[in-house]
Design an enzyme around this catalytic site. Structure first.
Site, PDB file in Angstrom:
ATOM      1  CB  SER A  45      21.775 -33.501 -12.853  1.00 57.77           C
ATOM      2  OG  SER A  45      22.370 -34.473 -12.539  1.00 57.77           O
ATOM      3  CE1 TYR A  64      25.907 -35.862 -15.714  1.00 62.63           C
ATOM      4  CE2 TYR A  64      25.003 -36.412 -13.675  1.00 62.63           C
ATOM      5  CZ  TYR A  64      25.366 -36.366 -15.524  1.00 62.63           C
ATOM      6  OH  TYR A  64      23.431 -35.751 -16.029  1.00 62.63           O
TER       7      TYR A  64
HETATM    8  P1  NDP Z   1      20.660 -37.939 -23.988  1.00 58.77           P
HETATM    9  O1  NDP Z   1      21.585 -39.552 -24.181  1.00 58.77           O
HETATM   10  O2  NDP Z   1      18.533 -39.182 -24.544  1.00 58.77           O
HETATM   11  O3  NDP Z   1      20.340 -37.570 -24.634  1.00 58.77           O
HETATM   12  C1  NDP Z   1      21.493 -36.255 -24.960  1.00 58.77           C
HETATM   13  C2  NDP Z   1      22.174 -36.016 -25.488  1.00 58.77           C
HETATM   14  O4  NDP Z   1      22.855 -34.368 -25.761  1.00 58.77           O
HETATM   15  C3  NDP Z   1      21.647 -36.155 -27.377  1.00 58.77           C
HETATM   16  O5  NDP Z   1      21.022 -35.814 -28.095  1.00 58.77           O
HETATM   17  C4  NDP Z   1      23.390 -36.348 -27.818  1.00 58.77           C
HETATM   18  O6  NDP Z   1      23.451 -36.315 -28.762  1.00 58.77           O
HETATM   19  C5  NDP Z   1      24.272 -34.741 -27.242  1.00 58.77           C
HETATM   20  N1  NDP Z   1      25.172 -34.993 -27.045  1.00 58.77           N
HETATM   21  C6  NDP Z   1      25.979 -36.090 -26.545  1.00 58.77           C
HETATM   22  N2  NDP Z   1      27.512 -35.471 -25.857  1.00 58.77           N
HETATM   23  C7  NDP Z   1      27.279 -34.677 -26.993  1.00 58.77           C
HETATM   24  C8  NDP Z   1      28.481 -33.998 -28.007  1.00 58.77           C
HETATM   25  N3  NDP Z   1      29.981 -34.050 -27.767  1.00 58.77           N
HETATM   26  N4  NDP Z   1      28.387 -33.515 -29.298  1.00 58.77           N
HETATM   27  C9  NDP Z   1      27.321 -32.570 -29.322  1.00 58.77           C
HETATM   28  N5  NDP Z   1      25.636 -33.523 -28.638  1.00 58.77           N
HETATM   29  C10 NDP Z   1      26.330 -34.448 -27.898  1.00 58.77           C
HETATM   30  O7  NDP Z   1      20.306 -37.995 -22.403  1.00 58.77           O
HETATM   31  P2  NDP Z   1      19.207 -36.759 -21.211  1.00 58.77           P
HETATM   32  O8  NDP Z   1      18.454 -36.535 -22.667  1.00 58.77           O
HETATM   33  O9  NDP Z   1      18.585 -37.533 -20.322  1.00 58.77           O
HETATM   34  O10 NDP Z   1      20.500 -36.164 -21.143  1.00 58.77           O
HETATM   35  C11 NDP Z   1      20.405 -34.512 -21.237  1.00 58.77           C
HETATM   36  C12 NDP Z   1      21.035 -33.817 -20.840  1.00 58.77           C
HETATM   37  O11 NDP Z   1      19.481 -33.895 -19.157  1.00 58.77           O
HETATM   38  C13 NDP Z   1      22.276 -34.118 -20.464  1.00 58.77           C
HETATM   39  O12 NDP Z   1      23.077 -33.037 -19.616  1.00 58.77           O
HETATM   40  C14 NDP Z   1      22.064 -34.926 -19.162  1.00 58.77           C
HETATM   41  O13 NDP Z   1      23.118 -34.551 -18.565  1.00 58.77           O
HETATM   42  C15 NDP Z   1      20.964 -34.750 -18.902  1.00 58.77           C
HETATM   43  N6  NDP Z   1      19.933 -34.808 -17.610  1.00 58.77           N
HETATM   44  C16 NDP Z   1      19.769 -36.455 -17.584  1.00 58.77           C
HETATM   45  C17 NDP Z   1      18.833 -36.684 -16.468  1.00 58.77           C
HETATM   46  C18 NDP Z   1      18.150 -38.407 -17.060  1.00 58.77           C
HETATM   47  O14 NDP Z   1      18.260 -39.124 -15.810  1.00 58.77           O
HETATM   48  N7  NDP Z   1      18.394 -38.661 -17.976  1.00 58.77           N
HETATM   49  C19 NDP Z   1      19.088 -36.137 -15.664  1.00 58.77           C
HETATM   50  C20 NDP Z   1      19.477 -34.800 -15.486  1.00 58.77           C
HETATM   51  C21 NDP Z   1      20.072 -34.596 -16.121  1.00 58.77           C
HETATM   52  P3  NDP Z   1      23.735 -37.041 -29.985  1.00 58.77           P
HETATM   53  O15 NDP Z   1      24.615 -38.207 -29.558  1.00 58.77           O
HETATM   54  O16 NDP Z   1      23.598 -36.943 -31.653  1.00 58.77           O
HETATM   55  O17 NDP Z   1      25.725 -36.845 -30.434  1.00 58.77           O
HETATM   56  C1  8X3 Z   2      21.426 -37.482 -13.675  1.00 57.93           C
HETATM   57  C2  8X3 Z   2      20.232 -38.035 -12.671  1.00 57.93           C
HETATM   58  O1  8X3 Z   2      20.852 -39.000 -10.752  1.00 57.93           O
HETATM   59  O2  8X3 Z   2      21.373 -40.419 -12.611  1.00 57.93           O
HETATM   60  O3  8X3 Z   2      21.450 -36.492 -13.905  1.00 57.93           O
HETATM   61  O4  8X3 Z   2      22.684 -38.582 -11.601  1.00 57.93           O
HETATM   62  S1  8X3 Z   2      22.134 -39.084 -12.313  1.00 57.93           S
END
Ligand code: NDP
Ligand code: 8X3
Length: 250
Positions: free
Chosen positions: A135, A148
């Protein structure tokens, strides 16, 4: 030859969009996450090149069972996309909930290294790749980002270390560091507060899961002699702020 990607966190957001994009591009995909019904719906939509495997990434026995249950055609993994992850809370450290910190560390770090460690031998054998979803929070600290941001800095640094360790194996490793993408991320972070989530993305023209899925596919399909070490990607509307200075009264 058809390649197989193992994508964690494919029930929503970036991972779900990536599962869709990779299957459309001719890959086989093992799609994982806890919400089995979402994975089943994805399998129904995308057909036989998607294998749903529901498990909690923090449960290493369940992960092992999922690996043991991979049907032929899905068991030779060419690419691991470590995407499952979450942020919980925006409180400053002194007010944060320790359990939330532990959940982030267990999910974003402990599970990611467990899965990577398990799949590395096969990735080496197949001269495959690892893409870790870090991130911008790894690179740019912000108030309330505490643990985080720390977990995502780990993901970035672990990726660079892996790259070094895997020297000569042909395995490539990338840390992708996205900024704001509209997914369920903020809904999860705020404990299900849709209004708060809408407020984060409203008018911001954020990235989408599909934008990042395109980037992931681009990384995965680069010529085999190229490695993108890190890639930071944000919406144009998001940029950096300066330092804060606390001044004495009067
Ligand atoms: P979402 O919440 O839409 O997706 C997160 C995914 O992670 C879901 O499919 C969820 O599945 C899975 N997950 C979370 N915890 C578990 C667990 N314990 N076991 C299995 N699966 C798990 O968020 P994003 O798509 O945005 O996030 C994806 C990645 O991108 C993350 O690592 C996040 O930190 C990163 N990220 C996101 C950003 C943003 O602005 N959205 C920016 C930078 C990074 P389920 O709940 O079904 O288990
Ligand atoms: C998710 C982006 O800026 O909310 O990783 O931390 S931020």
């Amino acid at each position: 030859m058809t390649k197989t990607a193992f994508i964690t966190g494919a029930t929503s957001g970036i991972g779900e969009a990536a599962a869709r994009r990779f299957v459309q591009a001719g890959w086989r995909v093992v799609a994982t996450g806890r919400r089995a019904e979402r994975l089943e719906a994805l399998a129904k939509e995308l057909g036989p090149n998607l294998h749903p495997a529901a498990f909690d990434v923090r449960d290493s026995a369940a992960f092992e069972a999922a690996i043991a249950g991979l049907p032929s055609g899905f068991s030779d993994i060419d690419l691991l996309i470590n995407n499952a992850g979450l942020a919980l809370g925006r409180e400053p450290a002194q007010k944060a909930d320790l359990e939330e910190w532990r959940t982030m560390i267990d999910t974003n770090i402990n599970a990611l290294v467990t899965i990577t460690h398990r799949l590395l031998p096969s990735l080496i054998e197949r001269r495959g790749g690892v893409i870790n979803v870090s991130s911008v929070a790894a690179n740019h600290p912000y108030m309330g980002g505490n643990v985080y941001g720390g977990t995502k800095a780990f993901v970035r640094q672990f990726s660079l270390g892996l790259r070094s360790d895997l020297h000569g194996t042909g395995v490539r490793v990338t840390s992708i560091e996205p900024g704001m993408a509209e997914t369920e991320f903020t809904l999860v972070r705020t404990g299900g507060n849709q209004k708060a989530s809408d407020a984060v993305y409203s008018g911001a023209d954020p990235m989408t899961g599909a934008d990042l899925a395109d980037t992931l596919l681009w990384l995965a399909e680069l010529p085999a002699h190229l490695n993108v070490n890190t890639i930071e990607i944000m919406p144009v509307t998001q940029s950096f702020a300066g330092f804060q200075v606390h001044r004495k009264e009067g």
